[in-house]
Write a protein that holds these residues in place. Structure first.
Motif, PDB file in Angstrom:
ATOM      1  N   LYS A 111       0.971  -1.001   0.000  1.00 47.12           N
ATOM      2  CA  LYS A 111       0.009   0.007   0.091  1.00 47.12           C
ATOM      3  C   LYS A 111       0.921   1.314   0.031  1.00 47.12           C
ATOM      4  CE  LYS A 111      -3.709  -2.443   2.553  1.00 47.12           C
ATOM      5  NZ  LYS A 111      -4.451  -2.595   3.788  1.00 47.12           N
ATOM      6  N   TYR A 112       1.904   1.181   0.835  1.00 51.37           N
ATOM      7  CA  TYR A 112       2.749   2.473   0.729  1.00 51.37           C
ATOM      8  C   TYR A 112       3.573   2.695  -0.508  1.00 51.37           C
ATOM      9  CZ  TYR A 112       6.372   5.614   2.924  1.00 51.37           C
ATOM     10  OH  TYR A 112       7.096   6.580   3.472  1.00 51.37           O
ATOM     11  N   THR A 131      -2.474  -5.891  -6.473  1.00 53.27           N
ATOM     12  CA  THR A 131      -3.189  -6.261  -5.346  1.00 53.27           C
ATOM     13  C   THR A 131      -2.617  -7.529  -4.502  1.00 53.27           C
ATOM     14  OG1 THR A 131      -4.310  -7.948  -6.789  1.00 53.27           O
ATOM     15  CG2 THR A 131      -5.367  -5.863  -6.988  1.00 53.27           C
ATOM     16  N   THR A 132      -1.482  -8.063  -5.043  1.00 53.00           N
ATOM     17  CA  THR A 132      -0.930  -8.908  -3.935  1.00 53.00           C
ATOM     18  C   THR A 132      -0.608  -8.575  -2.597  1.00 53.00           C
ATOM     19  OG1 THR A 132       0.305  -9.671  -6.025  1.00 53.00           O
ATOM     20  CG2 THR A 132       1.288 -10.464  -4.243  1.00 53.00           C
ATOM     21  N   HIS A 133      -1.165  -9.231  -1.623  1.00 53.44           N
ATOM     22  CA  HIS A 133      -0.917  -8.907  -0.527  1.00 53.44           C
ATOM     23  C   HIS A 133      -1.956  -8.086   0.292  1.00 53.44           C
ATOM     24  CE1 HIS A 133       2.606 -11.370  -0.145  1.00 53.44           C
ATOM     25  NE2 HIS A 133       3.455 -10.493  -0.994  1.00 53.44           N
ATOM     26  N   ILE A 139      -7.957  -3.639  -1.623  1.00 52.89           N
ATOM     27  CA  ILE A 139      -8.190  -3.793  -3.030  1.00 52.89           C
ATOM     28  C   ILE A 139      -9.456  -2.797  -3.548  1.00 52.89           C
ATOM     29  CG2 ILE A 139      -9.236  -5.460  -4.923  1.00 52.89           C
ATOM     30  CD1 ILE A 139      -7.688  -7.654  -3.169  1.00 52.89           C
ATOM     31  N   GLN A 140     -10.411  -2.610  -2.919  1.00 51.67           N
ATOM     32  CA  GLN A 140     -11.321  -1.724  -3.002  1.00 51.67           C
ATOM     33  C   GLN A 140     -11.092  -0.448  -3.014  1.00 51.67           C
ATOM     34  OE1 GLN A 140     -14.238  -3.106  -4.440  1.00 51.67           O
ATOM     35  NE2 GLN A 140     -14.821  -0.990  -4.879  1.00 51.67           N
ATOM     36  N   THR A 141     -10.162  -0.102  -2.152  1.00 47.14           N
ATOM     37  CA  THR A 141      -9.658   1.280  -2.198  1.00 47.14           C
ATOM     38  C   THR A 141      -8.854   1.638  -3.358  1.00 47.14           C
ATOM     39  OG1 THR A 141      -9.663   1.281   0.270  1.00 47.14           O
ATOM     40  CG2 THR A 141      -8.102   3.092  -0.848  1.00 47.14           C
ATOM     41  N   LEU A 142      -7.946   0.878  -3.781  1.00 50.10           N
ATOM     42  CA  LEU A 142      -7.206   1.264  -4.953  1.00 50.10           C
ATOM     43  C   LEU A 142      -8.163   1.054  -6.398  1.00 50.10           C
ATOM     44  CD1 LEU A 142      -4.570   1.143  -6.418  1.00 50.10           C
ATOM     45  CD2 LEU A 142      -4.638  -1.711  -6.325  1.00 50.10           C
ATOM     46  N   ILE A 143      -9.176   0.219  -6.424  1.00 48.87           N
ATOM     47  CA  ILE A 143     -10.071   0.417  -7.723  1.00 48.87           C
ATOM     48  C   ILE A 143     -10.835   1.538  -7.677  1.00 48.87           C
ATOM     49  CG2 ILE A 143     -12.393  -0.550  -8.359  1.00 48.87           C
ATOM     50  CD1 ILE A 143     -11.602  -3.282  -7.264  1.00 48.87           C
ATOM     51  N   HIS A 158      -4.163 -11.120 -11.766  1.00 52.26           N
ATOM     52  CA  HIS A 158      -4.739 -12.424 -11.431  1.00 52.26           C
ATOM     53  C   HIS A 158      -6.151 -12.411 -10.706  1.00 52.26           C
ATOM     54  CE1 HIS A 158      -0.652 -14.470 -11.952  1.00 52.26           C
ATOM     55  NE2 HIS A 158      -1.334 -14.009 -13.292  1.00 52.26           N
ATOM     56  N   ASP A 159      -6.512 -11.105 -10.504  1.00 46.15           N
ATOM     57  CA  ASP A 159      -7.675 -10.723  -9.363  1.00 46.15           C
ATOM     58  C   ASP A 159      -8.802 -10.475 -10.400  1.00 46.15           C
ATOM     59  OD1 ASP A 159      -9.863  -9.285  -8.076  1.00 46.15           O
ATOM     60  OD2 ASP A 159      -8.241  -9.475  -6.429  1.00 46.15           O
ATOM     61  N   ARG A 160      -9.973 -11.236 -10.549  1.00 39.75           N
ATOM     62  CA  ARG A 160     -10.750 -11.208 -11.596  1.00 39.75           C
ATOM     63  C   ARG A 160     -11.785 -10.068 -11.293  1.00 39.75           C
ATOM     64  NH1 ARG A 160     -11.803 -17.335 -10.997  1.00 39.75           N
ATOM     65  NH2 ARG A 160     -11.098 -16.859  -9.025  1.00 39.75           N
ATOM     66  N   THR A 161     -12.047  -9.837  -9.853  1.00 37.35           N
ATOM     67  CA  THR A 161     -12.907  -8.741  -9.421  1.00 37.35           C
ATOM     68  C   THR A 161     -12.208  -7.437 -10.105  1.00 37.35           C
ATOM     69  OG1 THR A 161     -13.691  -9.782  -7.530  1.00 37.35           O
ATOM     70  CG2 THR A 161     -13.910  -7.415  -7.578  1.00 37.35           C
ATOM     71  N   PHE A 162     -10.747  -7.255  -9.836  1.00 37.34           N
ATOM     72  CA  PHE A 162     -10.025  -6.061 -10.158  1.00 37.34           C
ATOM     73  C   PHE A 162     -10.202  -5.857 -11.585  1.00 37.34           C
ATOM     74  CE2 PHE A 162      -5.891  -3.779 -10.645  1.00 37.34           C
ATOM     75  CZ  PHE A 162      -6.230  -2.827  -9.856  1.00 37.34           C
TER      76      PHE A 162
END
Length: 488
Positions: A111-112, A131-133, A139-143, A158-162
């Motif tokens: 995140k940093y 999104t790893t880790h 993940i939602q904040t990044l989206i 590899h994150d299908r929601t992302f």
């Protein structure tokens, strides 16, 4: 008119003796949001590094019309990067504590670094497995942050929601080629399914046409041979001169038949072969009487209390996991998911296990495989299941018949991971414990893992930040909140 952002032309690039890329032409336009997918080892990260300029292809050219920020999957935190312009408000939304960097968890460091990259604007952004880790909130904040980024975005994930939330195009990297699909991941899957149907129709048509031509050729050759024998027989007889013309006509007929047969053979050689793409079949695990659980809730927590490093993770909570259920445990980084799994495995105070529970566990990257036996032999040595079932499991995990005969000491990291997953399902057990099994494995392996979990007859307890995966496999979903397990 669309403005060009990146253009790749005649790209050739190899890693050792393996050709990674052979790209004729590929263009990216300003405002594109491209999700890059493909199996491990196909060169997705290498592609981003070439676009950024960190790597130079062996041949070809990469034209860039704007600059890019680059988030690399594996990198250490450098506090000096963009320090003057750091977006502390975003850092707060990521819940990164204001501690020394060396005290941060893996997810907090990710995140940093993401905040550092996103704090300064460039017209282009490259993200390698961002999104790893990250936990689901991260993940939602990044989206949400990337929704308002209006530059050119390329990201490996590899994150299908992302992928579904952000991608407007998908690049599939496979066998040195990059193929573009319009839409997000779900739309890509629909297009792939349509491609498979069209391919299989073409394969069926190929088989029909091949069979028809082979049959027709055989008949024509038989006719030609019969005509030839008749002609030879006539010539050997004493025939009046006025009847020789009939024999000559038969010679002409014979030549025409042979000519037709050769034309058919030419058409047969020109047929483009199409092979049917296999349909993945569900695996049926044979029931084991010795491992059958009769307890309705083989795993329970009763007044369960857990502290780690002076921090309370669970405060006198109760829970019960039903037999044959897939239980997903979610929660933010550091909430205690892995600690809970370890407490269950070690039967700590407050955990009540049925006496017949037999665990099989999967810990990401916790494997070392040595030896010269083949993949198939290695698994058969550790299971009571028959060879056809082991072959089915390996096939579903993407191993070809030839790859099953590969020595285990020559496996790549991705192949070894898939063998580790196969081993999980071949060992006698009635409870599977999986701690973040989707980290670092490609989408095909994730989807194969989903099918294996769905087919497994025992109880499964899995922790994961992958929302798509959880919704696909879980019968019950629990979140760790307020030092309790809360069922969603």
């Amino acid at each position: 008119m669309e403005n060009l952002s990146i253009k790749l032309t005649n790209i050739q690039h190899s890693f050792g003796t393996k050709e990674l890329f052979s790209i004729d032409a590929l263009s990216v336009y300003q405002g594109d949001r491209i999700g890059i997918i493909g199996s491990n080892g196909q060169g997705k990260s290498t592609l981003l590094k070439m676009i950024y300029g960190e790597l130079t292809p062996d041949s070809g050219s990469i034209q860039k019309e704007n600059d890019f920020h680059f988030f690399q999957q594996i990198s250490e935190v450098d506090e000096e990067i963009n320090y003057e312009n750091i977006d502390w408000e975003l850092m707060g939304r990521f819940f990164v504590p204001k501690n020394q960097v060396n005290t941060l968890s893996g997810g907090e460091k990710t995140k940093y670094r993401l905040t550092q990259v996103l704090s300064g604007y460039e017209a282009g952004l490259l993200l390698d497995e961002p999104t790893t880790h990250l936990d689901q909130k991260g993940i939602q904040t990044l989206i949400e942050e990337l929704r308002y980024y209006y530059g050119t975005l390329l990201f490996v994930s590899h994150d299908r929601t992302f992928l579904n939330q952000l991608a407007t195009k998908i690049w599939e990297v496979e066998a040195g080629k990059v193929k573009e699909y319009s839409g997000n991941y779900d739309e890509y899957c629909k297009q792939k399914e349509l491609e498979k149907l069209e391919n299989n129709r073409a394969a069926e048509q190929f088989v029909k046409e091949k069979t028809r031509l082979e049959s027709a050729i055989a008949k024509k050759k038989a006719q030609a041979e019969k005509s030839k024998q008749v002609s030879i027989k006539k010539k050997q007889q004493h025939i009046r001169p006025d009847r020789l013309s009939s024999s000559k006509q038969k010679d002409t007929v014979q030549k025409n038949i042979q000519k037709t047969a050769k034309a058919m053979e030419s058409r047969l050689l020109q047929l483009e072969e199409k092979k049917t793409l296999g349909i993945q079949r569900a695996i049926t695990f044979p029931p084991s009487k010795t491992l059958e659980l009769h307890n309705k809730f083989p795993i329970r927590g009763a007044d369960f209390h857990l502290e780690k490093g002076g921090k309370c993770l669970f405060d006198h909570c109760d829970f019960q996991f039903g037999v044959g259920k897939c239980i997903a445990i979610t929660g933010k980084n550091g909430a205690g998911k892995t600690s809970l799994l370890n407490s269950i495995l070690t039967d700590e105070a407050g955990i009540i296990l049925s006496p017949k529970v037999v665990f099989a566990t999967y810990h990401q990257m916790a494997y070392k495989i040595t030896g010269t036996q083949t993949v198939l032999t290695y698994l058969l040595q550790q299971t009571e299941y028959k060879e056809p079932l082991i072959r089915s499991i390996l096939h579903n995990l993407g191993f070809s018949q030839l790859e099953m005969t590969k020595p285990i000491d020559r496996l790549s990291g991705g192949e070894a991971t898939r063998v580790q997953i196969a081993l999980l399902f071949t060992r006698p057990s009635n409870v599977l414990i999986l701690d973040e099994p989707t980290n670092f494995i490609d989408l095909k392996t994730v989807e194969a893992l989903e099918q294996l979990i769905i087919s497994y007859q025992g109880t499964v307890i899995v922790t994961s930040h992958d929302r798509y995966f959880v919704e696909r496999v879980a019968d019950e979903i629990y979140t760790i909140e307020n030092l309790r397990l809360q069922q969603r």
